[in-house]
Each structure stands twice: as C-alpha cells, then as structure tokens.
Design a protein around this motif. Structure first.
Motif, mmCIF file in Angstrom:
data_model
loop_
_atom_site.group_PDB
_atom_site.id
_atom_site.type_symbol
_atom_site.label_atom_id
_atom_site.label_comp_id
_atom_site.label_asym_id
_atom_site.label_seq_id
_atom_site.Cartn_x
_atom_site.Cartn_y
_atom_site.Cartn_z
ATOM 1 N N THR A 146 1.573 6.439 -6.974
ATOM 2 C CA THR A 146 0.886 7.940 -7.163
ATOM 3 C C THR A 146 1.346 8.932 -6.461
ATOM 4 O O THR A 146 1.319 10.392 -8.079
ATOM 5 C CB THR A 146 -0.304 7.468 -6.743
ATOM 6 O OG1 THR A 146 -0.939 6.197 -6.654
ATOM 7 C CG2 THR A 146 -1.272 8.534 -6.471
ATOM 8 N N GLU A 147 2.163 9.367 -5.940
ATOM 9 C CA GLU A 147 3.270 10.538 -5.488
ATOM 10 C C GLU A 147 4.109 10.411 -6.753
ATOM 11 O O GLU A 147 4.384 11.731 -7.028
ATOM 12 C CB GLU A 147 3.553 10.575 -4.819
ATOM 13 C CG GLU A 147 4.317 12.148 -4.324
ATOM 14 C CD GLU A 147 3.603 12.471 -3.690
ATOM 15 O OE1 GLU A 147 3.594 14.519 -4.202
ATOM 16 O OE2 GLU A 147 1.950 12.478 -3.343
ATOM 17 N N ASN A 197 1.714 1.795 -3.483
ATOM 18 C CA ASN A 197 1.678 2.055 -4.268
ATOM 19 C C ASN A 197 0.827 3.682 -4.051
ATOM 20 O O ASN A 197 0.949 4.279 -4.964
ATOM 21 C CB ASN A 197 0.381 1.379 -4.492
ATOM 22 C CG ASN A 197 0.121 0.252 -4.692
ATOM 23 O OD1 ASN A 197 1.551 -0.270 -5.613
ATOM 24 N ND2 ASN A 197 -0.853 -1.111 -4.397
ATOM 25 N N ASN A 198 1.026 3.783 -3.041
ATOM 26 C CA ASN A 198 0.845 5.612 -2.982
ATOM 27 C C ASN A 198 2.175 6.147 -3.090
ATOM 28 O O ASN A 198 2.114 7.568 -3.338
ATOM 29 C CB ASN A 198 0.805 5.599 -1.491
ATOM 30 C CG ASN A 198 -0.191 5.087 -0.527
ATOM 31 O OD1 ASN A 198 -1.413 4.791 -1.106
ATOM 32 N ND2 ASN A 198 -0.615 5.239 0.871
ATOM 33 N N LYS A 210 9.681 10.966 2.481
ATOM 34 C CA LYS A 210 9.059 11.701 1.543
ATOM 35 C C LYS A 210 8.324 12.966 2.008
ATOM 36 O O LYS A 210 8.147 13.970 1.383
ATOM 37 C CB LYS A 210 7.697 11.002 1.710
ATOM 38 C CG LYS A 210 6.624 11.474 0.276
ATOM 39 C CD LYS A 210 5.654 10.747 -0.102
ATOM 40 C CE LYS A 210 4.322 11.407 0.739
ATOM 41 N NZ LYS A 210 3.180 10.429 0.280
ATOM 42 N N VAL A 221 0.732 -1.128 -0.085
ATOM 43 C CA VAL A 221 0.180 -0.280 -0.142
ATOM 44 C C VAL A 221 0.761 1.149 -0.599
ATOM 45 O O VAL A 221 0.837 1.645 -1.041
ATOM 46 C CB VAL A 221 -0.966 -0.068 1.428
ATOM 47 C CG1 VAL A 221 -2.084 1.133 1.369
ATOM 48 C CG2 VAL A 221 -2.421 -0.702 1.049
ATOM 49 N N SER A 222 1.886 0.952 0.554
ATOM 50 C CA SER A 222 2.904 2.324 0.744
ATOM 51 C C SER A 222 3.194 2.478 -0.321
ATOM 52 O O SER A 222 3.546 4.041 -0.663
ATOM 53 C CB SER A 222 3.813 1.683 1.461
ATOM 54 O OG SER A 222 4.719 3.310 1.664
ATOM 55 N N SER A 281 6.795 7.238 5.325
ATOM 56 C CA SER A 281 6.062 8.654 5.183
ATOM 57 C C SER A 281 7.079 9.805 5.608
ATOM 58 O O SER A 281 7.315 10.891 4.686
ATOM 59 C CB SER A 281 4.914 8.150 5.653
ATOM 60 O OG SER A 281 4.129 7.921 5.362
#
Length: 453
Positions: free
Chosen positions: A212-213, A208-209, A424, A205-206, A421
């Motif tokens: 997307t970013e 994929n995020n 980022k 999930v991380s 996170s």
C-alpha cells in the motif's frame, strides 16, 4: 553495384518523410531547465514584454523625427455667416446715423488641401528620454533573466522531487521483494509445522501495508512528473525520462561547494532582482531630472503648403482653379507659471527615489539573511543526512539479522516486523532529508545569483 547502391540510397531518402520524427524524451537537469526556459509561458510573457519595451523605445525616438500631416476638406456652408459693416460701405450717400448693413461674407462651397511639416529642434525632456530608453531596455532584459531564474529554480526543485520519489520507490520494491520472499518461506515452513500460522499472517499484513505504501509512493512519483512537466511548460501527457541520478558523490559535491563558497566574496549585483532595483533607481532619478527639465523652453520649426478654392456651386469647386498658399516659421514655447505643478511633481519623484534607495537597503539585508539561512540549512542538512544514512544502514542490518534469527528459530516474527517498520521509517527520513538538502542547495545558488539556466 554502385548503380544499385545509388538506387537504394535514393529510395531511402524518398521514404524518410514517411517515418515520424520523435522529439527528445530523455532530459538531464540542465536540459530540463533549458526546455523550461524555452517553453514556459511566464518566460514567453516576459520576452513579449521585452519586445513591447522595444516598441515603446521606438515610440519615444519617433517624437524627434519630422512629423508630416496632410489634410483635405470640402465644406458646404448651409447658412453663410453675415458680417456687419457701416451703411456707407454699401451706400456712400447713406446718413452717418444709418444702421450697419449685414452682408454675406463667403461662398456656398469651400475646398482646402494642405500638408504640414513639424520638426522638433530642442526639447530637454525628449533628450533625457533617449537616455532613459536605454535604461528601460536593460530593465526589460533583466526581467526576462529574472523569469528564467525563477523557472530554473522551479524546474530544479521539481526534478529533484522526481528523483527522490523514484529512489524511494526503488527501495520499497526491494523491501517488498525481501518481505515477500520471507513470507513465502515462512508459509512453506508453516505447512511443515515449523512455524505458526499467526506468524505467517503477521508477515503478510506487514507485506500488504508495504505494498500500500508503495502504491502511494508511485502516485507521488506520477504527481512529481506532472509538476516537473508543468514547470517545464510541457504537456502533461507527453512522455519524459530523467537521465540524472542522485548519488553519494552529489552529497559530497554539495559539501565541498559550500565550504568553497564560504571564502568567496559575494557581490549584490550578482542577484538579478537587486540589479533590477538599481535600474528602477536610475529611472526614478531620471524622472526627477525629467520634471526639472519641464522648466526648459522647447523649440520647433514648421512649414506648410496647400491649395484652397471657393465657389457657390459644388461642380465649380472641381472645375475651377485652386490657389496655392505656403507658410514657414519657428515656434518657441517658454513655460512661465504652472501653478507650482512641476514643483510638486519633482517632490513626488524625489520621494520615489528615497523609497527605492530604502528598498535597496532592505534587499541587501534580505539577501544576507537568505545566504546565511541557506548555508546554515545546508550544514544542518548534511549532518542530518549523515545521521539518517547511518540509521538506514543500521536498520538494514537489523532487518538482515532479525530475518536470520527468525529463520534459525532463535528470534520471533515480531522482531522481523518491527525491524521492517523501522527500516521503512529510516528510508522515509533519509529521503526526506536528502530532498531538503537538494532544495537548500538550489536556494543557496539562487541567493548567491549562481542558479544556471
């Protein structure tokens, strides 16, 4: 052998036109600015205005040159005007109280051809206009310079926008590569029963995020390129590559330049907008003098030469002799009273001068504010960037340690995800601070009139 070489050389030269020539696609910051100064529509418009100003100056000069006009006409008098004369003019025996007689005075057809020369000898307003023409030319040149500075500012900011976006995209690629590797490793460990499937799903999930970013940042890179090409006056579908890169030395250079500029003396004339306002002040003062010179007399000389004839039939106009005539003279026009019109024009012109002087004072205050604001912004930006760089280094270290702990079984994947996170966010803050710092440096260069173009 030499004969063969000459033939090959001749063949190559003949074939060169068959190969397309490619225009430049790689640009440094200064090359991009130079391209924008050359191709941007706003600069071209200002240059057109400067050319128009030259034509206007030529128009002013032409007033003092000899003015020559020629004219020719043939007039048909459909009804000849009558003149009233005493009756004795037609009949000497007519009584004294006889009514006047109406006699035709003229012919049916009249021809005229003439040339007139006028030469201004003295006109105080025109003489002042010649001086104003030079100031007007300088103003037009300054307007071109101002448009080039505006393009240099826009191109610089757009160029930095592309560089920052690309650097951010590169770091995101590294993050994705690192997290993808970790996800695959954890997937293999899950198959062997060492980690739970939930841990792998969280990492995925991380990941994929993060992808997307990355896609959003790529769109931002593309948009930044479009903005840069627009500011440069380049077609949006043309290919372009940037050769400059942002490095730590750039930040150090900015810090060094800011410290060095603190001791340099600034002069308002370094700002082209301030110089333009001073030119407007000069023109306004000339306008006052121009209205005052409206009270001066004007002197001009004139000379004319022509032919005329008159006949009752049209065919006789062209077959009969034409009689010449000539005149020469000097005219002096002395203004005496105009209902106080010039007086009020002078008052209005003086008010304009006062207004421009007040604007100069306001611009000086505005420039002082811009310089101090840009200096403070850069100082704060350097401190913020330093802090964000420290946070970025710490975040990268936290990610590295979290990954090692998780792989060794002493940490959780939650720690890894939180660390990613935080990394980022640190990267986003760092590049935002870097971009703001670069923009502040452009603003400071513009405020001090040092923006290169």
């Amino acid at each position: 052998m030499q004969s063969i070489q000459r033939k090959w050389k001749w063949l190559v030269l003949c074939m060169l036109p068959l190969f397309p020539t490619y225009s430049q696609t790689r640009y440094s910051l200064q090359e991009a600015i130079q391209y924008g100064v050359t191709h941007n529509i706003n600069v071209k418009n200002s240059q057109t205005d400067a050319q128009s100003a030259e034509s206007r100056i030529g128009e002013i000069r032409s007033v003092g040159l000899p003015q020559v006009n020629a004219s020719t006409s043939i007039t048909y008098n459909a009804i000849i005007q009558r003149f009233f004369l005493p009756a004795q003019f037609a009949d000497p025996t007519a009584p004294s109280d006889a009514p006047p007689v109406a006699l035709k005075f003229g012919v049916n057809y009249a021809g005229n051809a003439a040339a007139q020369l006028n030469q201004m000898i003295f006109n105080a307003q025109w003489l002042l206009g010649l001086k104003a023409a030079q100031a007007y030319r300088e103003l037009a040149v300054k307007n071109v310079t101002q448009s080039k500075i505006q393009i240099a500012e826009s191109v610089s900011k757009a160029y930095y926008g592309v560089l920052v976006a690309e650097e951010r995209a590169k770091l995101l690629d590294l993050n994705i590569q690192r997290l993808d590797s970790l996800t695959r490793e954890m997937g293999e460990m899950n198959k062997k029963g060492f980690v739970e499937k939930l841990d792998v799903d969280r990492l995925e999930v991380s990941l994929n995020n993060l992808k997307t970013e990355r896609s959003k940042v790529q769109n931002m890179v593309d948009l930044s390129y479009y903005m840069l090409k627009f500011q440069m006056g380049m077609k949006l579908d043309e290919a372009i590559q940037l050769t400059d890169r942002i490095s730590e030395t750039d930040v150090e250079r900015i810090a060094t330049e800011v410290k060095a500029e603190e001791v340099n003396e600034f002069k308002y004339d370094q700002r082209v907008d301030y110089s333009i306002l001073k030119s407007n002040l000069l023109l306004s003062e000339m306008d006052v003098e121009n209205n005052k010179r409206g009270y001066y007399p004007t002197v001009a000389a004139f000379a004319g030469y022509g032919y005329n004839t008159g006949r009752d039939k049209l065919k006789d106009v062209f077959g009969s002799p034409w009689f010449n005539n000539a005149n020469i003279g000097l005219s002096v026009n002395i203004p005496i009273f105009d209902g106080f019109a010039k007086k009020y024009k002078i008052q209005q012109a003086k008010f304009t001068v006062d207004k421009v002087k007040q604007s100069l004072s306001l611009v000086e205050q505005s420039i002082d504010l811009q310089i101090r604001s840009a200096n403070i912004t850069i100082i704060n930006g350097l401190e913020t960037l330093k802090t964000q760089k420290r946070n970025l280094d710490l975040a990268q270290e936290v990610v590295r340690v979290s990954k090692i702990k998780y792989q060794s079984g002493t940490g959780s994947n939650i720690e890894v995800i939180n660390a990613e996170s935080a990394l980022k966010e640190s990267q986003t803050n760092y590049f935002a601070s870097l971009y703001e710092l670069l923009l502040s440096k452009v603003d400071l260069d513009k405020a001090k009139g040092k923006l290169n173009y």
